[in-house]
Design a protein around this motif. Structure first.
Motif, PDB file in Angstrom:
ATOM      1  N   ASP A   1       0.822  -1.210   0.000  1.00 24.76           N
ATOM      2  CA  ASP A   1       0.000   0.000   0.000  1.00 24.76           C
ATOM      3  C   ASP A   1       0.854   1.257   0.000  1.00 24.76           C
ATOM      4  O   ASP A   1       0.483   2.277  -0.595  1.00 24.76           O
ATOM      5  CB  ASP A   1      -0.901   0.018   1.239  1.00 24.76           C
ATOM      6  N   MET A   2       2.015   1.196   0.668  1.00 22.25           N
ATOM      7  CA  MET A   2       2.861   2.377   0.736  1.00 22.25           C
ATOM      8  C   MET A   2       3.405   2.752  -0.644  1.00 22.25           C
ATOM      9  O   MET A   2       3.573   3.935  -0.948  1.00 22.25           O
ATOM     10  CB  MET A   2       4.013   2.166   1.722  1.00 22.25           C
ATOM     11  N   PHE A   3       3.680   1.756  -1.478  1.00 15.42           N
ATOM     12  CA  PHE A   3       4.115   2.060  -2.840  1.00 15.42           C
ATOM     13  C   PHE A   3       3.005   2.792  -3.591  1.00 15.42           C
ATOM     14  O   PHE A   3       3.246   3.822  -4.232  1.00 15.42           O
ATOM     15  CB  PHE A   3       4.497   0.790  -3.598  1.00 15.42           C
ATOM     16  N   SER A   4       1.782   2.255  -3.517  1.00 21.18           N
ATOM     17  CA  SER A   4       0.651   2.893  -4.194  1.00 21.18           C
ATOM     18  C   SER A   4       0.429   4.304  -3.676  1.00 21.18           C
ATOM     19  O   SER A   4       0.138   5.226  -4.451  1.00 21.18           O
ATOM     20  CB  SER A   4      -0.618   2.052  -3.998  1.00 21.18           C
ATOM     21  N   TYR A   5       0.582   4.480  -2.369  1.00 22.58           N
ATOM     22  CA  TYR A   5       0.420   5.816  -1.800  1.00 22.58           C
ATOM     23  C   TYR A   5       1.512   6.756  -2.315  1.00 22.58           C
ATOM     24  O   TYR A   5       1.255   7.936  -2.572  1.00 22.58           O
ATOM     25  CB  TYR A   5       0.445   5.772  -0.268  1.00 22.58           C
ATOM     26  N   GLY A   6       2.729   6.242  -2.475  1.00 23.25           N
ATOM     27  CA  GLY A   6       3.810   7.059  -3.011  1.00 23.25           C
ATOM     28  C   GLY A   6       3.513   7.552  -4.416  1.00 23.25           C
ATOM     29  O   GLY A   6       3.804   8.705  -4.769  1.00 23.25           O
TER      30      GLY A   6
END
Length: 427
Positions: free
Chosen positions: A241-246
């Protein structure tokens, strides 16, 4: 604007129910239209299917709001006009995702999410509908990319980024955590108060990584936002999820799509990260809006986005760290005029304006020499209205900002050489 817009890339793959989620409808047997109390003490309603068909006029085009990755969305008015909702009608092959969304949202409720109100199960599974909160101001994708909208300024962009981060924090802090798996700008919807809400939980997983391995849930997400390290069921984690948020954060900073074939490189990551690594933060900024006065705002946001899209998931920050960073950034960015609509253009408040207001309020309010100040922002705003400050050429948003800045005694306000930025709630 409606509940959902599907201008971004479509999600791929589907997700099977995890062991924490299976059998919601089998466990929850209730009379039609009777609220059901969930574990978090919330009521989830089961609406008669015919009521939802009638409320959407048979899912007519007049009620159509948008099309998402798992079906169409319609506006409906229920309870004799007292309840406005969005009804999600999944496609025939999206029933598993629909049930999964009901499972997730029946356990999670927060002001930063598009929350579940209820559902309807018809005679056949294909008739299953989801009823969620209605978001009247479209999506973040629309605000960033639609030519019909004026691009939001930096204060709004930072605020939206922080609100989405808080939504993700709610999911990741659960026990077990919820992994959204489809964070993107078209799944960030804007409510009536122009706050960002995270939506669409059809691909979400609730449980630990061990549960995912057991279920062999296939990788899923949206091209351009999908973590490149997420190749097998065992690879998924909150860091996915953190990649997508980035990617979403880069989109907010630059105004570019996650993937745009009109540019080379087409990926926002491949284009932006080298510029950020080289310290060229200005080149990454959306040229349609003026840069913030404090250059640290862009620098911090860009560096945070770059850290979120690192190829090594273990080196990506957690969502708590992201929220802390953006909270600090929001305090640095100069507040734009307060108003419900980010597309409205309002002149900034200057010292001359403050002096005019002070003098006007002195004449109207300070006639009683025993009173040296106005006790609250509400009283200041009332005084401004009383003396007709709109005649000075200010609109309601301008007046509201001045009222917030005039919360100190008026005698001090007249002598002040600078005006601080008001503290505005981020929720």
């Amino acid at each position: 604007m409606g509940y959902l817009s599907c201008n971004a890339e479509s999600a791929i793959a589907v997700c099977d129910c995890d062991p924490h989620n299976c059998g919601f409808h089998r466990r929850k047997k209730a009379h039609k239209n009777k609220p059901q109390r969930t574990k978090n003490n919330r009521h989830i309603r089961e609406f008669p299917y015919t009521d939802l068909v009638s409320a959407t006029n048979g899912f007519s085009s007049d009620h159509f709001l948008g099309k998402g990755s798992h079906g169409s969305v319609y506006k409906a008015v229920l309870d004799n006009g007292k309840l406005i909702v969005a009804v999600k009608k999944p496609t025939t092959n999206s029933n598993v995702s629909a049930e999964n969304e009901i499972e997730i949202l029946s356990r999670v409720h927060h002001p930063r999410l598009v929350n579940l109100i209820g559902y309807s199960s018809g005679t056949h599974c294909k008739n299953q509908l989801i009823v969620v909160e209605y978001m009247p101001n479209g999506s973040l994708f629309d605000l960033l990319h639609s030519s019909s909208h004026k691009s939001p300024g930096w204060y709004k962009r930072v605020r939206f980024a922080l609100q989405v981060a808080k939504a993700v924090r709610v999911l990741h802090s659960g026990n077990p955590p919820v992994i959204h798996r489809d964070i993107k700008s078209s799944n960030v919807l804007i409510d009536e108060k122009w706050n960002a809400r995270l939506s669409d939980f059809g691909l979400a997983l609730r449980g630990q990584v061990e549960d995912v391995r057991f279920n062999r849930t296939p990788p899923a997400g949206t091209l351009g936002y999908l973590d490149p390290a997420y190749l097998n069921p065992s690879d998924v984690s909150t860091k996915s999820d953190m990649f997508s948020y980035g990617i979403l954060l880069l989109e907010i900073i630059s105004g570019r799509h996650a993937i745009d074939l009109n540019y080379s490189p087409s990926s926002v990551v491949d284009w932006a990260v080298p510029l950020i690594d080289g310290g060229d933060f200005v080149a990454v900024c959306d040229g349609r809006v003026d840069q913030p006065l404090d250059k640290e705002v862009v620098r911090s946001m860009a560096a945070l986005a770059a850290s979120c899209v690192r190829s090594n998931g273990e080196k990506r920050p957690g969502i708590v760290e992201v929220v802390e960073c953006l909270t600090s950034v929001r305090k640095r960015v100069q507040a734009s005029p307060i108003g419900s609509d980010p597309r409205r253009s309002v002149k900034p408040v200057d010292k001359q304006s403050v002096r005019k207001i002070s003098s006007a309020v002195d004449i109207e309010v300070m006639s009683d020499r025993r009173s040296k100040s106005i006790g609250s922002i509400t009283e200041v705003a009332a005084a401004l209205t009383e003396v007709g400050t709109n005649k000075m050429g200010w609109d309601d948003d301008h007046m509201a900002l001045v009222a917030k800045q005039a919360k100190y005694p008026l005698m001090k306000l007249k002598r002040s050489r600078s005006m601080g930025v008001p503290k505005i709630p981020d929720e």
